[in-house]
Design a protein around this motif. Structure first.
Motif, short mmCIF file in Angstrom:
data_model
loop_
_atom_site.label_atom_id
_atom_site.label_comp_id
_atom_site.label_asym_id
_atom_site.label_seq_id
_atom_site.Cartn_x
_atom_site.Cartn_y
_atom_site.Cartn_z
N ALA A 32 2.19 7.46 3.79
CA ALA A 32 1.49 8.40 4.51
C ALA A 32 0.15 8.70 3.82
O ALA A 32 -0.78 8.49 4.46
N ALA A 33 -0.17 8.21 2.39
CA ALA A 33 -1.31 8.44 1.71
C ALA A 33 -2.16 7.49 2.42
O ALA A 33 -3.37 7.41 2.60
N ILE A 34 -1.61 6.10 2.64
CA ILE A 34 -2.44 4.90 3.25
C ILE A 34 -2.85 5.27 4.54
O ILE A 34 -4.19 5.01 4.57
N ALA A 35 -1.86 5.88 5.37
CA ALA A 35 -2.36 6.31 6.73
C ALA A 35 -3.55 7.13 6.89
O ALA A 35 -4.45 7.31 7.47
N GLU A 36 -3.43 8.22 5.88
CA GLU A 36 -4.45 9.31 5.86
C GLU A 36 -5.65 8.97 5.15
O GLU A 36 -6.60 9.09 5.77
N ALA A 37 -5.71 7.85 4.41
CA ALA A 37 -6.83 7.34 3.69
C ALA A 37 -7.44 6.38 4.88
O ALA A 37 -8.66 6.45 4.85
N ARG A 38 -6.49 5.76 5.55
CA ARG A 38 -7.27 4.75 6.80
C ARG A 38 -8.05 5.61 7.75
O ARG A 38 -8.96 5.21 8.25
N ALA A 39 -7.58 6.84 7.79
CA ALA A 39 -8.07 7.77 8.95
C ALA A 39 -9.58 8.04 8.57
O ALA A 39 -10.43 8.60 9.37
N HIS A 40 -9.96 8.04 7.31
CA HIS A 40 -11.16 8.39 6.64
C HIS A 40 -12.32 7.32 7.18
O HIS A 40 -13.45 7.67 6.93
N GLY A 41 -11.88 6.21 7.52
CA GLY A 41 -12.76 5.20 8.09
C GLY A 41 -12.98 4.22 7.26
O GLY A 41 -11.98 3.49 6.77
N ASP A 42 -14.22 3.70 7.09
CA ASP A 42 -14.53 2.51 6.43
C ASP A 42 -13.64 2.20 5.05
O ASP A 42 -13.66 2.94 4.19
N LEU A 43 -12.99 1.29 5.13
CA LEU A 43 -11.80 0.76 4.30
C LEU A 43 -12.70 0.17 2.87
O LEU A 43 -12.02 0.09 1.86
N LYS A 44 -13.74 -0.25 3.05
CA LYS A 44 -14.20 -1.18 1.77
C LYS A 44 -14.84 -0.17 0.92
O LYS A 44 -14.71 -0.48 -0.36
N GLU A 45 -15.20 1.11 1.34
CA GLU A 45 -15.73 1.79 0.18
C GLU A 45 -14.79 3.24 0.23
O GLU A 45 -15.17 4.27 -0.12
N ASN A 46 -13.30 2.98 0.28
CA ASN A 46 -12.73 4.07 0.53
C ASN A 46 -11.57 3.89 -0.92
O ASN A 46 -10.72 3.21 -0.67
N ALA A 47 -11.87 4.86 -1.63
CA ALA A 47 -11.30 4.68 -2.97
C ALA A 47 -9.88 5.13 -2.98
O ALA A 47 -8.77 4.81 -3.52
N GLU A 48 -9.52 6.21 -2.04
CA GLU A 48 -8.30 6.79 -2.02
C GLU A 48 -7.31 5.62 -1.31
O GLU A 48 -6.25 5.46 -1.66
N TYR A 49 -7.88 4.81 -0.13
CA TYR A 49 -7.16 3.92 0.38
C TYR A 49 -7.00 2.91 -0.77
O TYR A 49 -5.55 2.29 -0.82
N HIS A 50 -7.91 2.45 -1.51
CA HIS A 50 -7.37 1.26 -2.62
C HIS A 50 -6.44 1.82 -3.62
O HIS A 50 -5.75 1.05 -4.00
N ALA A 51 -6.45 3.09 -3.95
CA ALA A 51 -5.65 3.71 -4.88
C ALA A 51 -4.13 3.71 -4.54
O ALA A 51 -3.26 3.26 -4.98
N ALA A 52 -4.16 4.11 -3.09
CA ALA A 52 -2.83 4.13 -2.48
C ALA A 52 -2.26 2.64 -2.38
O ALA A 52 -1.04 2.47 -2.50
N ARG A 53 -2.95 1.56 -2.00
CA ARG A 53 -2.42 0.32 -1.65
C ARG A 53 -2.08 -0.25 -3.21
O ARG A 53 -1.14 -0.65 -3.21
N GLU A 54 -2.73 0.22 -4.32
CA GLU A 54 -2.36 -0.39 -5.41
C GLU A 54 -1.03 0.44 -5.89
O GLU A 54 -0.22 -0.33 -6.34
N GLN A 55 -0.93 1.41 -5.87
CA GLN A 55 0.49 2.35 -5.98
C GLN A 55 1.59 1.68 -5.13
O GLN A 55 2.63 1.69 -5.73
N GLN A 56 1.28 1.34 -3.93
CA GLN A 56 2.30 0.91 -3.10
C GLN A 56 2.65 -0.52 -3.77
O GLN A 56 3.84 -0.68 -3.84
#
Length: 159
Positions: A32-56
């Motif tokens: 759910a955190a990855i999906a939410e972070a993905r919704a924020h747009g640009d994945l290259k500079e999306n710290a939440e997305y990268h943190a969630a992927r690492e946690q996954q």
């Protein structure tokens, strides 16, 4: 090669509970955190997305590790052992330090269950290796990092 992992019944239950929590709580939360972070747009500079992927990645790794341990587990029910007073895996041992007269109690458990504060020592620890095979009344000499310690075995219980 024997890659069986010795576990007490309690240790196996704890691993199963951890696996259940990882699969039913942690994994969906990270997805759910990855999906939410993905919704924020640009994945290259999306710290939440990268943190969630690492946690996954950590969660998936731990799930694989726990599943492997459970599939290789040799669950030993200590209460059904009839070791005749001998110190074996799962036994609870009452000891007295010969030099200080300090009494301590340890249960010999699998590596994953070890918690010295709770009196649970790993089967591969120096103390457990010195105790295994001994009987009530025997003395065990432990080569510890802090020097040699001598213990007398007061009682051996299978609880």
């Amino acid at each position: 090669m024997n890659n069986k992992v010795p576990l007490t019944v309690r240790g196996a239950e704890q691993l199963r509970a951890e696996l259940q929590k990882l699969k039913s709580v942690e994994r969906p939360r990270v997805v759910a955190a990855i999906a939410e972070a993905r919704a924020h747009g640009d994945l290259k500079e999306n710290a939440e997305y990268h943190a969630a992927r690492e946690q996954q990645g950590f969660i998936e790794g731990r799930i694989q590790e726990v599943e492997a341990k459970l599939s290789n587990a040799q669950v030993i029910d200590v209460t059904k052992l009839n070791a005749g007073g001998k110190v074996v895996f799962g036994a609870t041992v009452d000891l007295v330090d010969v030099s200080t007269d300090e009494e301590i109690t340890y249960q010999i458990v699998g590596d994953d269950e070890a918690d010295i504060k709770s009196g649970l020592i790993s089967v591969s620890s120096p103390v457990a290796r010195a105790l295994i095979g001994k009987m009530e009344g025997d003395e065990a000499v432990v080569q510890a990092p802090g020097g040699t310690r001598e213990y007398e075995i007061l009682a051996v219980r299978y609880v």
